[in-house]
Each structure stands twice: as C-alpha cells, then as structure tokens.
Design an enzyme around this catalytic site. Structure first.
Site, mmCIF file in Angstrom:
data_model
loop_
_atom_site.group_PDB
_atom_site.id
_atom_site.type_symbol
_atom_site.label_atom_id
_atom_site.label_comp_id
_atom_site.label_asym_id
_atom_site.label_seq_id
_atom_site.Cartn_x
_atom_site.Cartn_y
_atom_site.Cartn_z
ATOM 1 N N TYR A 99 -19.426 -2.009 -18.151
ATOM 2 C CA TYR A 99 -20.098 -1.658 -16.779
ATOM 3 C C TYR A 99 -20.669 -3.170 -16.581
ATOM 4 O O TYR A 99 -21.151 -3.321 -15.178
ATOM 5 C CB TYR A 99 -21.196 -0.455 -16.641
ATOM 6 N N LYS B 266 -13.316 3.028 -30.276
ATOM 7 C CA LYS B 266 -11.782 3.099 -30.247
ATOM 8 C C LYS B 266 -11.344 1.756 -31.182
ATOM 9 O O LYS B 266 -10.655 1.081 -30.562
ATOM 10 C CB LYS B 266 -11.299 3.101 -28.783
ATOM 11 N N ASP C 188 -11.819 9.418 -28.332
ATOM 12 C CA ASP C 188 -10.935 10.310 -27.738
ATOM 13 C C ASP C 188 -10.932 11.760 -28.600
ATOM 14 O O ASP C 188 -11.146 12.998 -27.931
ATOM 15 C CB ASP C 188 -9.488 9.920 -27.479
ATOM 16 N N ASP D 67 -21.008 7.578 -21.552
ATOM 17 C CA ASP D 67 -21.107 8.290 -20.093
ATOM 18 C C ASP D 67 -20.293 9.508 -19.935
ATOM 19 O O ASP D 67 -20.924 10.606 -19.576
ATOM 20 C CB ASP D 67 -20.607 7.128 -19.039
ATOM 21 N N ASP E 238 -21.655 13.875 -20.692
ATOM 22 C CA ASP E 238 -21.343 14.771 -19.597
ATOM 23 C C ASP E 238 -20.637 16.079 -20.254
ATOM 24 O O ASP E 238 -20.858 17.023 -20.020
ATOM 25 C CB ASP E 238 -20.546 14.124 -18.465
#
Ligand code: NAD
Length: 366
Positions: free
Chosen positions: A142, A193, A225, A249, A253
C-alpha cells in the site's frame, strides 16, 4: 494529576453516540478507584472540517501524540463527500496513524457464545472462537514505491504497485505477535506467500529468527491463501496470526465476519515501545464506520466501541482483570438476550445504544 491520559476523538455519525457509552464507563471506573484516567476530547473528520476546515487540527494531533492512548469513534458521512480530497474525513485517520507511527494493527475475532448461531459458519465451528490477527499497518504494497500507472502509448497502460519490506519492519511486528501469543494461547501462525514472493521469503526468514527469542511460543508457517481457507474451515486452530499489510487487510476481514456484525468488532493499533518509558503510542477504534444510515437514531451498537476501550485497558495499561471484566459484561448482556438492531435475533429483546451501554455497566457494577 491523573495516572493515565486518554484522548477521545468521537468523530462523526454514530461515533459520537457510542463514545458517550465509553465516557460513562470511564467515569464509573474512575469513581470506583479502579482507574485514574484524565480525559480530553477533540474533533476529527467532518466535525473538525465544519469547525476548522481540516480533518483534524495540528493541536488535536499534538494532544493525540501526548496522550497514553487515543480512543477513536468513526468519521465520515455524505455531508462531507465533496470536500477537498486532502480534507476528507478519513484524512484524520490516516494522519493520526502516520504521526503516531502505529505499525501493528490488532484485530480480535471473538465469538460470544450467545451469538454463535448468528455466524455464517456452523455454530460448532465458531463457538468459543478467539483469534487475534496482527497486521503490519505501515509498510508493504500500500505504501511501496514506485506506485504508478504509465501510458505505454499503444493503447495499453502499465500499473505498478511495489511490495517492499525491510528486516526491521518484519522483526518488530513479529515481536508484537509473539509477545501477545505469550499472554494468550502461546501459538503464532505467520502467513505469507514465500512460494511466489521474495518479500515472503524475507518475511519467513525474519519471523523464524525472532521465534528463537520465544522458545515458549509455537510458530507455524502458513501460506496466506491456505490461511484464508483454514479460517473458514477450522478457525479454532488459530490463536495469533501475524501477516503483512495486504494479506492482513483481507484475512482480518474474513476472521471478523466469522463472529457476526460489524457493530461487534474492536481494534487496536500500536506503535514501538518508547526506549525510555517502554510505553507504546496506541490508537483504539471500532472497525465499523460512522453508519450515516442509522446516525442520530440512538440505535447503534456500542459494543465494538466498548470492546475497543477494553483493548486499551489490556494493551496500554496492563489492566487485564478490568479488561476481562468488561468483556465478560458484554458477553453476559448478550447471554441475557439483549440485542441492538444489527444483531437482533428471535426471542431476544432489541434495545438502543444507551440501554445496551447501561446494561453492560450494570453487569460491571455487580
Ligand atoms: P459503516 O461501517 O459505517 O456501515 C456499514 C453498515 O453497518 C451500515 O448499514 C451501518 O448501519 C451498519 N453498522 C456499522 N456499525 C454499526 C453499529 N455500531 N451498530 C449498528 N449498525 C452498524 O460503513 P459504510 O456505510 O460503508 O460507511 C459510512 C461512512 O463511514 C463513510 O463515510 C465511510 O467512509 C466511513 N467509514 C469510516 C471508518 C472509520 O472511521 N474508521 C471506517 C469505515 C467507513
């Protein structure tokens, strides 16, 4: 002089309504001699824009930096949709996060027994769930440079975001996760990852190095994942999960939604410990926004806000027992069948913000 200082920024919409319930709690814990908080309040978001033409004033930023903890409500609303971009309500949040340098975002996902049947997953999968996602908040893709969209001149464009992490950024967030695991279930899952990303390779290397200082904490590596899959398959296998800004992020959630409504979710953002005092800059806020659709009606759920205050008691002031009492009081009113509209259920009594706040306080008084 009070022992600890709190700076309250209610913000806009329901932020102001739910903060009132926290103020009542603070008044009570102070009156009982359980705490010795001094409080001051400021304006953030649209409220600050209306009063001063900015999302937050320099003076209020300075007060936030000087306080032991900042308790934030929520900002935004349609009234301010067209203000200049740099003064939009969210700019207050971004500025505070940056100036307080809060790099560790803590998002608990706790499933209160009384709400287990309201989850989108089967009750037995989520009943008793207690996960803490520790997300790196100030680095990664980001913020990484270059961050551009280039016109290639042949009818095509190229967009670039840069995922970048340095050792110190991974080291400090990993230490937050391991420290927290020590106070909980003693287990950390580190999600990256590393199979396809160099930043993941470094992430894993640094986390494994930090783990050497925490022989009492179990470290598990998990691909991000797979972490998403496992969170909806068998979420109770997790205790603390540490991950980068992007994966955090998304994973936070996912974890949050296992537990039901947005109105139930607290969060904390912590900075580095001060080298002299050991105190961390800290920022506590509900995950939800200012809910303009229900603002002013007195029906907002104050639980995320009250649970954010409980996180402040726990993480900024080491008042573990009082924090647990507040969390137990929340659990108890839910077990009694009290619900705000967002978590309304059959055979339960729907109440407003004030009644829910008062019921939680009444449980504490007992
Ligand atoms: P929101 O979180 O405000 O609301 C989403 C839905 O959840 C709404 O239907 C709302 O009524 C409901 N809801 C949220 N919190 C609730 C609570 N405590 N009790 C009962 N119901 C609750 O998100 P949104 O509608 O996308 O955004 C509204 C405004 O809030 C926008 O201006 C947005 O930019 C801002 N926002 C601010 C923050 C923040 O301050 N941290 C976060 C997200 C959104």
């Amino acid at each position: 002089m009070a022992t600890h200082s709190l700076f309250l920024l209610p913000g806009d919409g329901i932020g102001t309504e739910i903060m009132v319930e926290v103020e009542k709690l603070i008044a009570w814990t102070n009156a009982e001699g359980l705490t010795d908080f001094s409080t001051d309040s400021g304006l953030a978001g649209g409220a600050a824009y209306d009063a001063h033409g900015v999302a937050i004033t320099d003076e209020d930023v300075a007060k936030a930096k000087a306080a032991d903890a900042v308790i934030f409500g929520a900002v935004g609303g349609p009234k301010w949709d067209n203000v200049p971009y740099e003064h939009r309500p969210e700019a207050a949040l971004l500025r505070l996060r940056k100036e307080l340098a809060v790099f560790a975002n803590l998002r608990p996902a706790i499933c209160y027994p009384a709400l287990a049947s309201a989850s989108s997953l089967k009750k037995e999968l989520v009943e008793g769930l207690d996960i803490l996602i520790v997300r790196e908040l100030t680095g990664g893709v980001y913020f990484g440079e270059p961050k551009t969209i280039t016109d290639l001149g042949n009818g095509q464009k190229r967009a670039i975001d840069t995922q970048v992490y340095e050792t110190y950024e991974i080291d400090r967030i990993a230490r937050v996760a391991f420290d927290l695991a020590r106070t909980r279930g003693g287990k950390v899952h580190s999600a990256d990852k590393k199979n396809v990303m160099k930043s993941g390779v470094l992430w894993d290397e640094v986390v494994r190095n930090v783990a050497k200082d925490y022989a009492d904490v179990e470290l598990h590596h998990i691909l991000a994942d797979n972490a998403a899959m496992q969170l909806v398959r068998t979420p109770k296998q997790f205790d603390v999960m540490v991950t980068d800004n992007l994966f955090g992020d998304i994973l936070s959630d996912v974890a949050a939604m296992l537990t039901g409504s947005l109105g139930m979710l607290p969060s904390a953002s912590l900075g580095a410990p001060d080298p002299v005092t050991g105190k961390r800059k800290a920022f506590y806020e509900p995950v939800h926004g200012s809910a303009p659709d229900i603002a002013g009606k007195g029906i907002a759920n104050p639980i995320a806000m009250i649970a954010s205050f409980a996180m402040a008691l726990r993480y900024s002031f080491n008042m573990i027992e009082l924090a647990t009492q507040v969390e137990n009081a929340i659990s108890a009113v839910l077990s009694d069948g009290l619900r705000t509209g967002d978590i309304a259920q059959d055979n339960c009594k729907t109440v407003g913000t004030e009644e829910m706040g008062a019921a939680i306080l009444a449980k504490l008084k007992r």
